[in-house]
Design an enzyme around this catalytic site. Structure first.
Site, PDB file in Angstrom:
ATOM      1  N   HIS A   1      -2.294  -9.961  12.663  1.00 32.35           N
ATOM      2  CA  HIS A   1      -1.701  -8.759  12.078  1.00 32.35           C
ATOM      3  C   HIS A   1      -1.253  -7.819  13.207  1.00 32.35           C
ATOM      4  O   HIS A   1      -1.983  -7.605  14.171  1.00 32.35           O
ATOM      5  CB  HIS A   1      -2.727  -8.057  11.176  1.00 32.35           C
ATOM      6  CG  HIS A   1      -2.295  -6.686  10.769  1.00 32.35           C
ATOM      7  ND1 HIS A   1      -1.119  -6.456  10.093  1.00 32.35           N
ATOM      8  CD2 HIS A   1      -2.863  -5.464  10.976  1.00 32.35           C
ATOM      9  CE1 HIS A   1      -0.989  -5.153   9.886  1.00 32.35           C
ATOM     10  NE2 HIS A   1      -2.022  -4.526  10.411  1.00 32.35           N
TER      11      HIS A   1
ATOM     12  N   CYS B   1      -3.369  -3.537   4.642  1.00 31.21           N
ATOM     13  CA  CYS B   1      -2.435  -4.568   5.114  1.00 31.21           C
ATOM     14  C   CYS B   1      -2.854  -5.975   4.711  1.00 31.21           C
ATOM     15  O   CYS B   1      -2.105  -6.930   4.930  1.00 31.21           O
ATOM     16  CB  CYS B   1      -2.310  -4.526   6.629  1.00 31.21           C
ATOM     17  SG  CYS B   1      -1.772  -2.950   7.246  1.00 31.21           S
TER      18      CYS B   1
ATOM     19  N   GLU C   1       0.846  -1.190   0.000  1.00 32.91           N
ATOM     20  CA  GLU C   1       0.000   0.000   0.000  1.00 32.91           C
ATOM     21  C   GLU C   1       0.885   1.245   0.000  1.00 32.91           C
ATOM     22  O   GLU C   1       0.446   2.335   0.332  1.00 32.91           O
ATOM     23  CB  GLU C   1      -0.972  -0.003   1.177  1.00 32.91           C
ATOM     24  CG  GLU C   1      -0.342  -0.175   2.532  1.00 32.91           C
ATOM     25  CD  GLU C   1      -1.359  -0.120   3.656  1.00 32.91           C
ATOM     26  OE1 GLU C   1      -2.055   0.892   3.755  1.00 32.91           O
ATOM     27  OE2 GLU C   1      -1.436  -1.084   4.441  1.00 32.91           O
TER      28      GLU C   1
HETATM   29  P1  HMG Z   1      -2.884   7.008  21.569  1.00 29.22           P
HETATM   30  O1  HMG Z   1      -4.297   7.440  21.546  1.00 29.22           O
HETATM   31  O2  HMG Z   1      -1.856   8.069  21.631  1.00 29.22           O
HETATM   32  O3  HMG Z   1      -2.570   6.017  22.743  1.00 29.22           O
HETATM   33  O4  HMG Z   1      -2.605   6.137  20.280  1.00 29.22           O
HETATM   34  P2  HMG Z   1      -3.456   5.599  24.012  1.00 29.22           P
HETATM   35  O5  HMG Z   1      -3.645   6.774  24.885  1.00 29.22           O
HETATM   36  O6  HMG Z   1      -4.659   4.820  23.580  1.00 29.22           O
HETATM   37  O7  HMG Z   1      -2.404   4.619  24.719  1.00 29.22           O
HETATM   38  C1  HMG Z   1      -1.979   3.460  24.067  1.00 29.22           C
HETATM   39  C2  HMG Z   1      -1.755   2.387  25.119  1.00 29.22           C
HETATM   40  O8  HMG Z   1      -0.657   2.791  25.962  1.00 29.22           O
HETATM   41  C3  HMG Z   1      -2.944   2.173  26.066  1.00 29.22           C
HETATM   42  O9  HMG Z   1      -2.971   0.816  26.364  1.00 29.22           O
HETATM   43  C4  HMG Z   1      -2.539   2.973  27.317  1.00 29.22           C
HETATM   44  O10 HMG Z   1      -3.181   2.524  28.508  1.00 29.22           O
HETATM   45  C5  HMG Z   1      -1.053   2.703  27.334  1.00 29.22           C
HETATM   46  P3  HMG Z   1      -4.358  -0.038  26.267  1.00 29.22           P
HETATM   47  O11 HMG Z   1      -5.256   0.567  27.291  1.00 29.22           O
HETATM   48  O12 HMG Z   1      -4.885   0.192  24.851  1.00 29.22           O
HETATM   49  O13 HMG Z   1      -3.971  -1.433  26.520  1.00 29.22           O
HETATM   50  N1  HMG Z   1      -0.263   3.699  28.076  1.00 29.22           N
HETATM   51  C6  HMG Z   1       0.765   3.383  28.883  1.00 29.22           C
HETATM   52  N2  HMG Z   1       1.273   2.180  29.246  1.00 29.22           N
HETATM   53  C7  HMG Z   1       2.356   2.171  30.097  1.00 29.22           C
HETATM   54  N3  HMG Z   1       2.902   3.339  30.601  1.00 29.22           N
HETATM   55  C8  HMG Z   1       2.413   4.541  30.261  1.00 29.22           C
HETATM   56  C9  HMG Z   1       1.291   4.593  29.363  1.00 29.22           C
HETATM   57  N4  HMG Z   1       0.560   5.612  28.835  1.00 29.22           N
HETATM   58  C10 HMG Z   1      -0.385   5.038  28.033  1.00 29.22           C
HETATM   59  N5  HMG Z   1       2.966   5.644  30.761  1.00 29.22           N
HETATM   60  C11 HMG Z   1      -3.138   4.412  18.695  1.00 29.22           C
HETATM   61  C12 HMG Z   1      -2.751   4.726  20.135  1.00 29.22           C
HETATM   62  C13 HMG Z   1      -2.964   2.918  18.464  1.00 29.22           C
HETATM   63  C14 HMG Z   1      -4.602   4.809  18.480  1.00 29.22           C
HETATM   64  C15 HMG Z   1      -2.228   5.210  17.727  1.00 29.22           C
HETATM   65  O14 HMG Z   1      -0.902   4.802  17.862  1.00 29.22           O
HETATM   66  C16 HMG Z   1      -2.649   5.089  16.285  1.00 29.22           C
HETATM   67  O15 HMG Z   1      -3.529   5.804  15.796  1.00 29.22           O
HETATM   68  N6  HMG Z   1      -1.976   4.168  15.488  1.00 29.22           N
HETATM   69  C17 HMG Z   1      -2.297   3.948  14.086  1.00 29.22           C
HETATM   70  C18 HMG Z   1      -3.567   3.145  13.900  1.00 29.22           C
HETATM   71  C19 HMG Z   1      -3.416   1.685  14.227  1.00 29.22           C
HETATM   72  O16 HMG Z   1      -2.340   1.136  14.292  1.00 29.22           O
HETATM   73  N7  HMG Z   1      -4.569   0.987  14.384  1.00 29.22           N
HETATM   74  C20 HMG Z   1      -4.567  -0.423  14.673  1.00 29.22           C
HETATM   75  C21 HMG Z   1      -5.765  -1.165  14.085  1.00 29.22           C
HETATM   76  S1  HMG Z   1      -5.970  -0.858  12.338  1.00 29.22           S
HETATM   77  C22 HMG Z   1      -4.772  -1.861  11.555  1.00 29.22           C
HETATM   78  O17 HMG Z   1      -4.180  -2.688  12.178  1.00 29.22           O
HETATM   79  C23 HMG Z   1      -4.495  -1.593  10.115  1.00 29.22           C
HETATM   80  C24 HMG Z   1      -3.207  -0.855   9.831  1.00 29.22           C
HETATM   81  O18 HMG Z   1      -2.103  -1.721   9.989  1.00 29.22           O
HETATM   82  C25 HMG Z   1      -3.230  -0.255   8.422  1.00 29.22           C
HETATM   83  C26 HMG Z   1      -3.605  -1.135   7.236  1.00 29.22           C
HETATM   84  O19 HMG Z   1      -4.446  -2.016   7.278  1.00 29.22           O
HETATM   85  O20 HMG Z   1      -3.081  -0.811   6.163  1.00 29.22           O
HETATM   86  C27 HMG Z   1      -2.980   0.311  10.779  1.00 29.22           C
END
Ligand code: HMG
Length: 387
Positions: free
Chosen positions: A234, A112, A80
């Site tokens: 994935h 993906c 992609e």
């Molecule tokens: P965010 O909103 O900044 O993070 O972004 P958050 O506040 O949700 O925190 C993430 C995790 O860290 C949480 O854990 C927090 O609790 C923890 P969870 O509750 O989810 O288990 N946390 C901590 N842990 C330890 N010590 C600390 C601390 N602070 C927080 N101090 C988000 C997270 C994934 C949304 C962001 O990185 C993002 O937008 N990423 C891109 C999208 C993505 O990867 N989506 C995944 C599903 S879609 C997919 O897989 C397809 C893809 O590969 C593309 C394709 O298909 O082509 C993306």
């Protein structure tokens, strides 16, 4: 009929690597958020003379050296992060590897999920013509805008698979469960070099896709979950695979041990998201890490935003230990040159357009490099032999 599946696998990644603790410090975030919260330690960063084409050719070159081109009928490249709207990455790689004209070459896209679509097509080609071999390459550079929540989930890698009858590594079983659900969770408009994402929606869409694909798998007579020994999901970031594992267990109403997926997380934690390649990086990670997988059934879940999910299974073959290449895979990961956050930001900001002739600086040690643009066409060079 004999089995069909993955006969050989090779992993390639970029010249550079960025430490997530350094990125966290620069962004004023607790490093544990990245390292523990999302489960990423480092991410691959391409040099100016690397892209999805050079990574794809690098991953495939070793397979071509080991197995030759006799019987090779197709080169299917999933990405992609394509470099042209018309000419496929496959056509570039075909030329760079000097493959015979009798190899059909095409690029596939569905976020993906594209690598799994390519694998299923390859299995179909080989099932129809058992002497045929197909090269399937998944290659991607995951890019989000600087200083956005997606930034720590970038990365890059390519995985080349050789698909044959009577495979030495993993025989893919015929039943697969599929879920296509139209959703705007993550996409990359044609005029943007970075993805647009709704993080929370994307995680929910991923998990809904997993349970829907599982339900289709079960309805089609797929094996009960108790007969699956290991799980590979994935991995946009490794925490997502943990969430998937727990969600699947809840959905089916069983307890699944966390250890049934741990060994598949090791390489992705180091490389970052590699979109189409991510699931097959996880496969390499598991096959390299575990010595007693022969005869074991793996359950694989592929997810591509937008969205398509697929759950399928494969049986690890007795000969997998003689064909896996853990030293080479680890070398690709360990030999990356660290960059500072300032250097990473410079590399991220450099987006070439095809309007002017450009020569790229010579940086990569990979056997292929992106040399630049001449007359609006991309130019690639072979600089060495496969590792
Ligand atoms: P965010 O909103 O900044 O993070 O972004 P958050 O506040 O949700 O925190 C993430 C995790 O860290 C949480 O854990 C927090 O609790 C923890 P969870 O509750 O989810 O288990 N946390 C901590 N842990 C330890 N010590 C600390 C601390 N602070 C927080 N101090 C988000 C997270 C994934 C949304 C962001 O990185 C993002 O937008 N990423 C891109 C999208 C993505 O990867 N989506 C995944 C599903 S879609 C997919 O897989 C397809 C893809 O590969 C593309 C394709 O298909 O082509 C993306």
């Amino acid at each position: 009929m004999s089995t069909v599946g993955i006969h050989d696998l090779e992993l390639a990644t970029t010249h550079h690597v960025l430490d997530m603790a350094d990125l966290a410090e620069a962004r004023g975030v607790d490093p544990n958020k990245y390292v523990v919260g999302i489960g990423q330690s480092r991410m691959s960063v391409p040099a100016p003379d690397e892209d999805v084409v050079t990574m794809a050719a690098t991953a495939a070159a070793g397979i071509v050296e080991r197995h030759g081109t006799d019987g090779l009928r197709a080169l299917l490249v999933a990405t992609e992060s394509g470099v042209d709207q018309s000419k496929s990455v496959a056509a570039f790689v075909h030329g760079m590897l000097g493959l015979p004209t009798t190899v059909r070459s095409v690029e596939l896209k569905q976020a993906c999920y594209g690598g799994t679509a390519a694998l299923q097509m390859a299995l179909g080609i080989v099932a129809r013509e058992p002497g045929a071999k197909v090269l399937v390459i998944s290659t991607d550079v995951a890019r989000y805008a600087l200083e956005t929540p997606g930034e720590p989930t970038q990365g890059a890698a390519a995985v080349a698979l050789l698909v044959t009858a009577d495979p030495a590594m993993l025989a893919i079983e015929p039943i697969a469960g599929v879920a296509t659900i139209d959703v705007d969770d993550f996409w990359r408009p044609n005029d943007s070099s970075t993805a647009v994402v709704d993080g929370a929606l994307s995680m929910g869409a991923y998990l809904s896709s997993l349970t829907a694909a599982w339900d289709d798998f079960a309805a089609r007579g797929g094996v009960p979950i108790e007969q699956i020994d290991r799980f590979l999901h994935h991995q946009p970031f490794t925490k997502m695979a943990r969430k998937a594992h727990m969600s699947l267990a809840r959905h089916v109403g069983v307890k699944l041990p966390a250890e049934a997926m741990e060994s598949g997380l090791v390489y992705n934690r180091e490389l970052g998201n590699s979109y189409t390649a991510s699931l097959y990086v996880a496969l390499a990670s598991m096959l390299d890490a575990e010595d007693d997988l022969a005869g074991k059934r793996l359950g694989l879940f592929s997810y591509g935003s937008g969205s398509v999910g697929e759950f399928f299974t494969g049986i690890v073959q007795d000969s997998y230990r003689s064909v896996r290449r853990p030293e080479a895979d680890r070398a690709a990961i360990e030999n990356r040159e660290p960059v500072t956050v300032a250097q990473y930001v410079d590399l991220h900001r450099t987006v070439l357009t095809s309007g002017e002739d450009v020569d790229t600086p010579r940086v990569t040690r990979a056997p292929f490099r992106f040399a630049g643009i001449r007359g609006r066409a991309r130019r690639y060079e072979r600089t060495g032999s496969a590792a």
